[in-house]
Structures are given as C-alpha cells and as structure tokens.
Design a protein around this motif. Structure first.
Motif, PDB file in Angstrom:
ATOM      1  N   MET A 199       0.645  -0.906  -0.084  1.00  0.00           N
ATOM      2  CA  MET A 199      -0.213   0.282  -0.372  1.00  0.00           C
ATOM      3  C   MET A 199       1.107   0.979   0.064  1.00  0.00           C
ATOM      4  O   MET A 199       1.335   1.551   0.583  1.00  0.00           O
ATOM      5  N   LEU A 200       0.692   2.461  -0.757  1.00  0.00           N
ATOM      6  CA  LEU A 200       1.424   3.121  -0.921  1.00  0.00           C
ATOM      7  C   LEU A 200       0.966   4.574  -0.558  1.00  0.00           C
ATOM      8  O   LEU A 200      -0.536   4.832  -0.050  1.00  0.00           O
ATOM      9  N   GLU A 201       1.665   4.682   0.117  1.00  0.00           N
ATOM     10  CA  GLU A 201       1.470   5.930   0.936  1.00  0.00           C
ATOM     11  C   GLU A 201       0.843   7.483   0.149  1.00  0.00           C
ATOM     12  O   GLU A 201       1.577   8.083  -0.309  1.00  0.00           O
ATOM     13  N   ALA A 202      -0.220   8.007   0.647  1.00  0.00           N
ATOM     14  CA  ALA A 202      -0.590   9.473  -0.330  1.00  0.00           C
ATOM     15  C   ALA A 202       0.476  10.600   0.057  1.00  0.00           C
ATOM     16  O   ALA A 202       0.083  11.229   1.827  1.00  0.00           O
ATOM     17  N   ARG A 203       0.977  10.920  -1.047  1.00  0.00           N
ATOM     18  CA  ARG A 203       1.698  12.246   0.114  1.00  0.00           C
ATOM     19  C   ARG A 203       1.706  13.304  -0.581  1.00  0.00           C
ATOM     20  O   ARG A 203       2.607  14.523   0.265  1.00  0.00           O
ATOM     21  N   LYS A 204       0.825  13.939  -1.657  1.00  0.00           N
ATOM     22  CA  LYS A 204       0.261  14.799  -1.708  1.00  0.00           C
ATOM     23  C   LYS A 204       0.852  15.943  -2.800  1.00  0.00           C
ATOM     24  O   LYS A 204       1.140  17.445  -2.154  1.00  0.00           O
ATOM     25  N   GLY A 205       2.027  15.167  -3.571  1.00  0.00           N
ATOM     26  CA  GLY A 205       3.076  16.429  -4.056  1.00  0.00           C
ATOM     27  C   GLY A 205       2.391  17.171  -5.484  1.00  0.00           C
ATOM     28  O   GLY A 205       2.339  18.410  -5.953  1.00  0.00           O
ATOM     29  N   GLY A 206       1.199  17.086  -5.762  1.00  0.00           N
ATOM     30  CA  GLY A 206       0.571  17.709  -6.612  1.00  0.00           C
ATOM     31  C   GLY A 206      -1.032  17.768  -6.320  1.00  0.00           C
ATOM     32  O   GLY A 206      -1.109  17.688  -4.812  1.00  0.00           O
ATOM     33  N   SER A 207      -1.233  18.701  -7.269  1.00  0.00           N
ATOM     34  CA  SER A 207      -2.376  19.784  -7.420  1.00  0.00           C
ATOM     35  C   SER A 207      -3.570  20.108  -7.997  1.00  0.00           C
ATOM     36  O   SER A 207      -2.913  19.847  -9.352  1.00  0.00           O
ATOM     37  N   PHE A 208      -4.546  20.364  -7.570  1.00  0.00           N
ATOM     38  CA  PHE A 208      -5.551  20.469  -8.669  1.00  0.00           C
ATOM     39  C   PHE A 208      -5.221  21.785  -9.031  1.00  0.00           C
ATOM     40  O   PHE A 208      -4.983  21.500 -10.424  1.00  0.00           O
ATOM     41  N   TRP A 209      -4.249  22.499  -9.000  1.00  0.00           N
ATOM     42  CA  TRP A 209      -3.257  24.028  -9.218  1.00  0.00           C
ATOM     43  C   TRP A 209      -2.520  23.424 -10.398  1.00  0.00           C
ATOM     44  O   TRP A 209      -2.432  23.554 -11.387  1.00  0.00           O
ATOM     45  N   GLY A 210      -1.728  22.065  -9.942  1.00  0.00           N
ATOM     46  CA  GLY A 210      -0.589  21.782 -10.360  1.00  0.00           C
ATOM     47  C   GLY A 210      -1.307  20.747 -11.563  1.00  0.00           C
ATOM     48  O   GLY A 210      -0.170  20.932 -12.465  1.00  0.00           O
ATOM     49  N   ASP A 262      -0.829  13.415 -13.327  1.00  0.00           N
ATOM     50  CA  ASP A 262      -2.530  13.084 -12.157  1.00  0.00           C
ATOM     51  C   ASP A 262      -2.002  11.888 -11.978  1.00  0.00           C
ATOM     52  O   ASP A 262      -2.882  11.848 -10.781  1.00  0.00           O
ATOM     53  N   ALA A 263      -1.611  10.809 -12.832  1.00  0.00           N
ATOM     54  CA  ALA A 263      -1.094   9.049 -11.887  1.00  0.00           C
ATOM     55  C   ALA A 263      -0.381   9.150 -10.766  1.00  0.00           C
ATOM     56  O   ALA A 263      -0.881   9.317  -9.591  1.00  0.00           O
ATOM     57  N   LEU A 264       0.540  10.162 -10.773  1.00  0.00           N
ATOM     58  CA  LEU A 264       1.300  10.132  -9.356  1.00  0.00           C
ATOM     59  C   LEU A 264       1.180  11.351  -8.616  1.00  0.00           C
ATOM     60  O   LEU A 264       1.568  12.162  -7.537  1.00  0.00           O
ATOM     61  N   ALA A 265       0.219  12.576  -8.765  1.00  0.00           N
ATOM     62  CA  ALA A 265      -0.674  13.733  -7.933  1.00  0.00           C
ATOM     63  C   ALA A 265      -0.485  13.734  -6.665  1.00  0.00           C
ATOM     64  O   ALA A 265      -0.138  14.061  -5.605  1.00  0.00           O
ATOM     65  N   ASP A 266      -1.387  12.135  -6.919  1.00  0.00           N
ATOM     66  CA  ASP A 266      -1.767  12.466  -5.157  1.00  0.00           C
ATOM     67  C   ASP A 266      -0.971  10.845  -4.216  1.00  0.00           C
ATOM     68  O   ASP A 266      -0.811  11.156  -3.187  1.00  0.00           O
ATOM     69  N   TYR A 267       0.567  10.668  -4.724  1.00  0.00           N
ATOM     70  CA  TYR A 267       0.981   9.570  -4.454  1.00  0.00           C
ATOM     71  C   TYR A 267       2.261   9.980  -4.116  1.00  0.00           C
ATOM     72  O   TYR A 267       3.255   9.790  -2.788  1.00  0.00           O
TER      73      TYR A 267
END
Length: 162
Positions: free
Chosen positions: A1-12, A60-65
């Motif tokens: 399970m991958l930890e979500a680190r939120k490196g991206g955003s909607f604006w990004g 977009d695939a990496l933005a949340d994780y």
C-alpha cells in the motif's frame, strides 16, 4: 500500500495540462510544414501526442501519492518509457477515426459509426489512464523501496518495473 504524500494539486495539474498543451501547439505549428512529407507527419504527430499524453497523464497518476521530489524524479527517470506509452496511446486514440473511412457508407451508417466511435474513444481513454496509473504507481513503489534500502539517490530504471 502506498502512502499518499500529495505532491501534486488541482492547480498543478491544471498548470501541467495548460503549459504542456501550449508547448504542444507551438511545436505542432513549427512542424506543420513537415506534414507535406507523409511519413514524417505521422512520426512527428505520434511523438507530439505521446509527449503531451505522458506529461498530463503521468502527473495526474502521481499527484496524490508522490511528493514533489518523487514526482520529478520518476518523470525524469522514466521519461522514455512514459513517452512510448503516451505514443502508443495516442496512436490507439486515432483508431475511432478509421471507422469513418467508409465514404458514402459513413452517411448511411452514421448512428452506428457514431456510437462505435464514442465507445472506442472511451475505451482508449480508460485503458490509457489505467496503463499510466499502473506504470507510475509501480515505479513509485520501486523508487520508495530503493530509497528505504539506503540508496541516497535511487535510480529505478524502467527495466526494474517488470
């Protein structure tokens, strides 16, 4: 399970999409005269669409994780495989257009061809999104595993993904 680190955003994501599209349009306009040479036109358009698809879908695939550093590293390390995935997806996106090459029969079978085209576009879009998600999240998982193992600058190569 991958930890979500939120490196991206909607604006990004919006910035990545808009800036990549602007660069795409400029490059497309610059290479437009090469459309007079049929093989070059196909090759250049495949590369341009592949580049645009990879930039937008991979972010977009990496933005949340991924965190920001992981996101940049994975996009840099996996640039070529992601470009190939984008190019293949772009070529598949042209498949629904082939349905319309029937000439006069296209008019007669318009409802059927329209439904078939919409179905193929959705199928290609979903497949492309899943392909990018799988590849990018697997690359992130391997990148983190290499980082935990003590390698200060993990270089998870595309061959390590399989």
């Amino acid at each position: 399970m991958l930890e979500a680190r939120k490196g991206g955003s909607f604006w990004g994501s919006l910035w990545m999409s808009a800036s990549s599209f602007a660069i795409f349009v400029i490059l497309w306009l610059i290479t437009l005269p090469l459309s007079l040479v049929p093989p070059l036109a196909l090759i250049i358009l495949t590369i341009l669409w592949g580049w645009l698809t990879y930039r937008v879908m991979a972010y977009d695939a990496l933005a949340d994780y991924a965190d920001a550093g992981e996101l940049r590293a994975i996009l840099r390390i996996h640039r070529w495989p992601l470009l190939i995935i984008g190019a293949v997806s772009g070529v598949m996106g042209a498949a629904p257009t082939v349905l319309w090459l029937g000439g006069a029969l296209s008019v007669i079978f318009f409802p059927l061809l329209a439904a078939g085209s919409i179905w193929l576009y959705v199928l290609v879009f979903v497949f492309t999104g899943l392909w990018f998600q799988y590849y990018c999240l697997t690359a992130l998982q391997k990148y983190r595993a290499a980082n935990i193992a003590g390698d200060p600058s993990p270089q998870v190569l595309p061959a390590d993904i399989n």
